[in-house]
Design a protein around this motif. Structure first.
Motif, mmCIF file in Angstrom:
data_model
loop_
_atom_site.group_PDB
_atom_site.id
_atom_site.type_symbol
_atom_site.label_atom_id
_atom_site.label_comp_id
_atom_site.label_asym_id
_atom_site.label_seq_id
_atom_site.Cartn_x
_atom_site.Cartn_y
_atom_site.Cartn_z
ATOM 1 N N LEU A 32 0.854 -1.184 0.000
ATOM 2 C CA LEU A 32 0.000 0.000 0.000
ATOM 3 C C LEU A 32 0.890 1.234 0.000
ATOM 4 N N MET A 34 1.131 5.282 0.395
ATOM 5 C CA MET A 34 0.379 6.367 1.026
ATOM 6 C C MET A 34 1.111 7.691 0.864
ATOM 7 N N SER A 166 -1.835 -1.214 -4.101
ATOM 8 C CA SER A 166 -2.920 -0.274 -3.825
ATOM 9 C C SER A 166 -2.341 1.056 -3.364
ATOM 10 N N THR A 167 -3.165 2.098 -3.443
ATOM 11 C CA THR A 167 -2.701 3.438 -3.097
ATOM 12 C C THR A 167 -3.740 4.155 -2.249
ATOM 13 N N ARG A 168 -3.247 5.158 -1.537
ATOM 14 C CA ARG A 168 -4.140 6.022 -0.775
ATOM 15 C C ARG A 168 -3.514 7.409 -0.721
ATOM 16 N N ALA A 171 -3.627 11.247 2.377
ATOM 17 C CA ALA A 171 -3.535 10.572 3.682
ATOM 18 C C ALA A 171 -2.175 10.872 4.301
ATOM 19 N N GLU A 191 -7.002 6.913 12.747
ATOM 20 C CA GLU A 191 -7.096 5.594 12.093
ATOM 21 C C GLU A 191 -5.762 4.854 12.168
ATOM 22 N N ILE A 193 -3.580 1.666 10.562
ATOM 23 C CA ILE A 193 -3.487 0.763 9.412
ATOM 24 C C ILE A 193 -2.382 -0.240 9.704
#
Length: 356
Positions: A32, A34, A166-168, A171, A191, A193
């Motif tokens: 991931l 971010m 995946s990416t975000r 954030a 949050e 993760i």
């Protein structure tokens, strides 16, 4: 029995973080990416000149061998992601204040095994007809590459997503969480993760995360100025670097000028520097009348005192991995591959860019 796949979070979608994510994803990692910005390369990467080369290195320096390895890695990446290089330009012309200095410069790099050719004034006039102050002699480095670092970061991320990553975006990671001296995840606001490995590739923002872990990396920043000038037609065919000017032209005809920067107050603000540089450009080049400064941006390049990047697991806590350094655009594909191999296969990264 199911194969164990560690959950890897990469913090920072600059050119280095994007290259790491790409390399992890194509090797089947659960990764991931971010970033606090809206898209890949929206930080200091978007303010980089985009010159991939060895010619600006100094033969004999520890960083020089690393640059050569990194430029070779670009050839591999070009085969893997040809569309990312569709608008790239090749070749640079460099000259010093005197022909003798230019000859010495070319010989230094030729003797180190680089492809460098000395070109006479008449040849230069043919290659760059808009040059007004044509030097008697220039060094031609044909393998140099000029590209848009932000576009490359975006293409690397697109390929990473296609490979299962995946990416975000938007954030901002505020902290790296640990349990019993080992990484347990990252925090974005309230949050949490979960992560087994956290790659800290946030450039100049690295220290805000590592400081909270009680780890001092020694990272500092070095400001550089990128000046963008609107131009409505192609006028330069290569990257040009002389005593007064370092300039190239992009595929949309924008002129890019790179300049070192020292902040000394209002008289040296980026925009004023850009306006003064336009006068130098007009002296050095036959410019169209409508060329005008569009943007003047300062990029805070992450640097260490020895000039080398830092790459490797941090010794104080298990499984935070540091990947940061300058020049990021040149080193990114190599750092991406080396990081993924060390995390997934246990191969040690190159000893010239260890984190400790």
């Amino acid at each position: 029995m199911a194969h164990y796949r560690p959950r890897i979070v990469v913090i920072g979608a600059g050119i280095i973080g994007s290259a790491i994510t790409y390399n992890l994803a194509i090797r089947g990692a659960d990764v991931l990416l971010m970033d606090q910005g809206p898209m890949p390369g929206s930080g200091v990467t978007g303010k980089a000149f985009g010159w991939v080369n060895v010619i600006n290195g100094m033969p004999g320096d520890r960083s020089y061998a690393l640059w050569r390895e990194a430029v070779a890695e670009y050839r591999n990446l070009k085969y893997a992601l040809p569309t990312a290089f569709s608008r790239a330009r090749f070749g640079s012309l460099l000259w010093e204040a005197t022909s003798q200095e230019t000859e010495q410069f070319a010989e230094l790099h030729r003797s180190a095994g680089e492809s460098v050719e000395l070109l006479q004034r008449s040849t230069l006039q043919g290659l760059e007809p808009r040059l007004r102050q044509v030097p008697d002699l220039a060094a031609f480095s044909p393998d140099d590459l000029a590209l848009d670092p932000m576009q490359l970061a975006g293409d690397l991320v697109t390929a990473a997503i296609a490979a299962g990553g995946s990416t975000r975006f938007g954030a901002a990671v505020s902290a790296i969480d640990t349990v019993n001296g080992k990484v347990s995840g990252v925090r974005v606001g309230d949050e949490k993760i979960a992560a087994d490995v956290v790659v800290v590739a946030a450039g100049a923002g690295v220290h805000t995360l590592t400081d909270r872990l009680g780890i001092q990396t020694g990272l500092t920043t070095s400001p550089a100025l990128l000046l963008r000038y609107a131009c409505d037609r192609p006028i330069i065919n290569h990257i040009l670097r002389g005593p007064r000017l370092e300039i190239r032209q992009t595929s949309d005809s924008t002129l890019l000028v790179a300049k070192s920067y020292v902040e000394t107050g209002d008289e040296n603000c980026p925009r004023l520097v850009g306006e003064k540089m336009l006068a130098v450009m007009k002296d050095e080049l036959d410019l169209p009348d409508e060329v005008a400064l569009k943007r003047a941006e300062i990029g805070d390049r992450p640097v260490f005192a020895d000039g080398l990047p830092r790459l490797g697991f941090l010794p104080e806590i298990r499984n935070p991995y540091l990947a940061v350094g300058h020049p990021g655009v040149i080193l990114a594909p190599l750092i991406g591959r080396m990081t993924s191999e060390e995390i997934l296969e246990g191969r040690n990264a190159n000893a010239t860019c260890r984190s400790h």
